[in-house]
Design a protein around this motif. Structure first.
Motif, PDB file in Angstrom:
ATOM      1  N   TYR A  14       0.837  -1.187   0.000  1.00  0.00           N
ATOM      2  CA  TYR A  14       0.000   0.000   0.000  1.00  0.00           C
ATOM      3  C   TYR A  14       0.875   1.242   0.000  1.00  0.00           C
ATOM      4  O   TYR A  14       1.806   1.353   0.808  1.00  0.00           O
ATOM      5  CB  TYR A  14      -0.914   0.007   1.237  1.00  0.00           C
ATOM      6  N   THR A  15       0.599   2.160  -0.921  1.00  0.00           N
ATOM      7  CA  THR A  15       1.281   3.441  -0.983  1.00  0.00           C
ATOM      8  C   THR A  15       0.237   4.530  -0.774  1.00  0.00           C
ATOM      9  O   THR A  15      -0.573   4.792  -1.661  1.00  0.00           O
ATOM     10  CB  THR A  15       2.003   3.632  -2.340  1.00  0.00           C
ATOM     11  N   PRO A  16       0.223   5.163   0.401  1.00  0.00           N
ATOM     12  CA  PRO A  16      -0.809   6.157   0.701  1.00  0.00           C
ATOM     13  C   PRO A  16      -0.523   7.529   0.080  1.00  0.00           C
ATOM     14  O   PRO A  16       0.629   7.878  -0.156  1.00  0.00           O
ATOM     15  CB  PRO A  16      -0.768   6.244   2.224  1.00  0.00           C
ATOM     16  N   ALA A  17      -1.588   8.287  -0.138  1.00  0.00           N
ATOM     17  CA  ALA A  17      -1.455   9.657  -0.628  1.00  0.00           C
ATOM     18  C   ALA A  17      -1.102  10.608   0.517  1.00  0.00           C
ATOM     19  O   ALA A  17      -0.472  11.639   0.304  1.00  0.00           O
ATOM     20  CB  ALA A  17      -2.752  10.104  -1.294  1.00  0.00           C
ATOM     21  N   THR A  18      -1.511  10.251   1.738  1.00  0.00           N
ATOM     22  CA  THR A  18      -1.178  11.031   2.933  1.00  0.00           C
ATOM     23  C   THR A  18      -0.587  10.079   3.967  1.00  0.00           C
ATOM     24  O   THR A  18      -0.784   8.869   3.884  1.00  0.00           O
ATOM     25  CB  THR A  18      -2.428  11.716   3.527  1.00  0.00           C
ATOM     26  N   ASP A  19       0.118  10.627   4.944  1.00  0.00           N
ATOM     27  CA  ASP A  19       0.728   9.803   5.989  1.00  0.00           C
ATOM     28  C   ASP A  19      -0.324   8.933   6.679  1.00  0.00           C
ATOM     29  O   ASP A  19      -1.446   9.374   6.921  1.00  0.00           O
ATOM     30  CB  ASP A  19       1.408  10.662   7.039  1.00  0.00           C
ATOM     31  N   VAL A  20       0.059   7.693   6.989  1.00  0.00           N
ATOM     32  CA  VAL A  20      -0.794   6.755   7.713  1.00  0.00           C
ATOM     33  C   VAL A  20      -0.039   6.338   8.970  1.00  0.00           C
ATOM     34  O   VAL A  20       1.140   5.990   8.899  1.00  0.00           O
ATOM     35  CB  VAL A  20      -1.117   5.515   6.843  1.00  0.00           C
ATOM     36  N   ASP A  38       3.915   2.916  10.819  1.00  0.00           N
ATOM     37  CA  ASP A  38       3.677   4.186  10.135  1.00  0.00           C
ATOM     38  C   ASP A  38       4.085   4.048   8.673  1.00  0.00           C
ATOM     39  O   ASP A  38       5.072   3.366   8.356  1.00  0.00           O
ATOM     40  CB  ASP A  38       4.514   5.309  10.761  1.00  0.00           C
ATOM     41  N   LYS A  40       4.713   6.670   5.393  1.00  0.00           N
ATOM     42  CA  LYS A  40       4.792   8.037   4.886  1.00  0.00           C
ATOM     43  C   LYS A  40       4.076   8.148   3.541  1.00  0.00           C
ATOM     44  O   LYS A  40       4.069   7.189   2.756  1.00  0.00           O
ATOM     45  CB  LYS A  40       6.255   8.453   4.702  1.00  0.00           C
ATOM     46  N   ALA A  41       3.502   9.301   3.281  1.00  0.00           N
ATOM     47  CA  ALA A  41       2.831   9.563   2.009  1.00  0.00           C
ATOM     48  C   ALA A  41       3.790   9.290   0.851  1.00  0.00           C
ATOM     49  O   ALA A  41       4.960   9.692   0.889  1.00  0.00           O
ATOM     50  CB  ALA A  41       2.353  11.008   1.958  1.00  0.00           C
ATOM     51  N   GLY A  42       3.299   8.571  -0.152  1.00  0.00           N
ATOM     52  CA  GLY A  42       4.090   8.286  -1.335  1.00  0.00           C
ATOM     53  C   GLY A  42       5.095   7.161  -1.188  1.00  0.00           C
ATOM     54  O   GLY A  42       5.777   6.812  -2.155  1.00  0.00           O
ATOM     55  N   GLU A  43       5.204   6.575   0.005  1.00  0.00           N
ATOM     56  CA  GLU A  43       6.153   5.480   0.218  1.00  0.00           C
ATOM     57  C   GLU A  43       5.417   4.150   0.332  1.00  0.00           C
ATOM     58  O   GLU A  43       4.319   4.085   0.882  1.00  0.00           O
ATOM     59  CB  GLU A  43       6.986   5.724   1.477  1.00  0.00           C
TER      60      GLU A  43
END
Length: 107
Positions: A14-20, A38, A40-43
């Motif tokens: 999963y690569t989130p658009a915002t921090d998770v 955790d 990070k967004a885009g990672e």
């Protein structure tokens, strides 16, 4: 051959658009995953889609052991009400005093 085994399936990439944050519930259409770390967004990170997790439940919930649990996205709690909520799995322990439930994810 039409089907090829790829992985166990306990988690998904999963690569989130915002921090998770670790412990966040992520809803991807009808798939619910839990961030164990955790992300990070885009990672690239991973979401658990199997396992047993401790969820908050709504005050006065009638959720009980063996009942199907759903995730209320707006309220951020597990419930036994399916309408408009996302499938989590089966409740396996309820702590009414602390408004918590252990739920075994099953998608």
């Amino acid at each position: 051959m039409t089907v090829i085994y790829k992985q166990r399936g306990d988690s998904i990439d999963y690569t989130p658009a915002t921090d998770v944050a670790a412990g966040d519930v992520v809803v991807l259409n009808d798939l619910v995953g839990i961030a164990k770390l955790d992300i990070k967004a885009g990672e690239l990170g991973a979401l658990a889609v199997t396992g047993v997790f401790d969820f908050p439940i709504d005050i006065g919930s009638t959720l009980d052991v063996g009942i199907t649990a759903y995730w209320n996205v707006a309220g951020k709690f597990a419930t036994d009400i399916d309408t408009g909520n996302k499938l989590l799995g089966k409740a396996i322990r309820i702590d009414v005093a602390n408004n918590r439930a252990l739920v075994r994810l099953s998608q």
